[in-house]
Design a protein around this motif. Structure first.
Motif, short mmCIF file in Angstrom:
data_model
loop_
_atom_site.label_atom_id
_atom_site.label_comp_id
_atom_site.label_asym_id
_atom_site.label_seq_id
_atom_site.Cartn_x
_atom_site.Cartn_y
_atom_site.Cartn_z
N VAL A 38 -39.59 34.49 -56.63
CA VAL A 38 -38.37 34.85 -57.37
C VAL A 38 -38.71 34.90 -58.86
O VAL A 38 -39.30 33.95 -59.40
N LEU A 40 -36.93 35.39 -62.58
CA LEU A 40 -35.61 35.28 -63.19
C LEU A 40 -35.67 35.65 -64.66
O LEU A 40 -36.54 35.16 -65.41
N TRP A 51 -32.40 28.85 -66.71
CA TRP A 51 -32.55 28.92 -65.25
C TRP A 51 -33.02 27.61 -64.63
O TRP A 51 -33.30 27.54 -63.44
N VAL A 96 -34.15 38.64 -60.42
CA VAL A 96 -32.81 38.15 -60.74
C VAL A 96 -32.57 38.29 -62.24
O VAL A 96 -33.44 37.97 -63.05
N HIS A 98 -29.53 37.70 -65.48
CA HIS A 98 -28.25 37.22 -65.97
C HIS A 98 -27.88 37.99 -67.24
O HIS A 98 -28.72 38.23 -68.10
N VAL A 118 -30.87 40.68 -57.74
CA VAL A 118 -29.69 39.81 -57.83
C VAL A 118 -29.19 39.86 -59.27
O VAL A 118 -29.95 39.59 -60.21
N TYR A 119 -27.93 40.21 -59.42
CA TYR A 119 -27.29 40.27 -60.73
C TYR A 119 -26.30 39.11 -60.84
O TYR A 119 -25.43 38.95 -59.99
N ILE A 251 -29.39 33.86 -54.13
CA ILE A 251 -30.78 34.29 -54.28
C ILE A 251 -31.56 34.07 -52.99
O ILE A 251 -32.36 34.93 -52.57
#
Length: 260
Positions: A38, A40, A51, A96, A98, A118-119, A251
């Motif tokens: 993942v 981020l 995060w 991901v 943000h 992923v939003y 996630i």
């Protein structure tokens, strides 16, 4: 013969439209690719440490998590930072983003190792779209009035940060986050994506219903447009900090992990 050609053309158009809709709805109809990585990315008024709560939970679930340090200079430089981290991953990776970093996810998400997007209360423009113009079609969120500039460097005032950015966090914690916010360059806000990874990658979206930094209805519009599997969290813009369990679960779902 003319009627046959028209019928054939209509069928082509209908088929193209159906294909586009199918692509946009991938998150809801396809089983996610199992990923152990993942990556981020963070947006404005923050750094990679935002995060921390999510990373700890991902690591506990056995995933390899890496936070990108967004340079907050220009969009191409921010995207390049994401790509460098993606290049270091081994196998399928969930990307991901943000807030502003949704721009980076949308651009860099076409990377071949990215299996899902992923939003989290994030921007999700289409290719070449003027995000600022899109945002102006919805009521302006309160945090916008709290941005202050020192020359070309922008940051959020303490009052706006505590009230409009981190409104559901304990004040003491929000003040610590305010103290470490990184300034952004005006040039960052002028960038436009050249591609939209959500058109070809399955996507998930977490809407913050109490968001005062991005209009929640704009978040809902972008999530619906991309065909993302969407959840709504009663949270401020910083749902990744105030509701890390819900964000982590989303996630993990995108990573093809069992979240039951």
């Amino acid at each position: 013969m003319m009627m046959n050609r028209r019928t054939f053309s209509a069928a082509l158009v209908a088929g193209a439209a159906a294909s586009l809709l199918a692509t946009r709805g991938m998150a809801a109809t396809s089983a996610p690719v199992k990923a152990r990585n993942v990556v981020l990315a963070h947006g404005l008024f923050a750094d990679g440490s935002c995060w921390t709560e999510v990373i700890a939970r991902l690591q506990a679930a056995g995933l390899n998590a890496t936070a990108v340090q967004n340079p907050l200079t220009t969009l191409p430089e921010a995207v390049a930072a994401v790509k460098r981290v993606l290049d270091r991953q081994d196998g399928p990776t969930v990307l991901v983003g943000h807030s502003f970093s949704g721009m980076m996810v949308t651009e860099a998400g076409v990377h071949p190792d990215v299996s899902a997007l992923v939003y989290v209360a994030a921007r999700a423009p289409d290719a070449g779209e003027d995000y600022t113009a899109l945002a102006k079609t919805f009521p302006t969120p309160p945090a916008s009035a709290g941005i202050v500039f020192d020359g070309d460097e922008g940051r959020l005032s303490e009052e706006a940060f505590l009230r409009d950015f981190a409104g559901d966090l304990p004040e003491a914690k929000a003040k610590v986050l305010y103290a470490v916010q990184q300034p952004f360059q005006k040039a960052l806000l002028t960038g436009k994506t050249t591609q939209a990874a959500w058109r070809s990658k399955p996507s998930w979206y977490a809407v913050s219903t109490e968001d005062r930094t991005i209009n929640p209805d704009l978040e809902r519009f972008m999530a619906k447009r991309m065909g993302a599997k969407t959840i709504e969290i009663q949270a401020s813009h910083l749902s990744l900090i105030s509701h890390p369990d819900e964000i982590t679960k989303l996630i993990l779902e995108a990573a093809g992990q069992n979240t039951d």
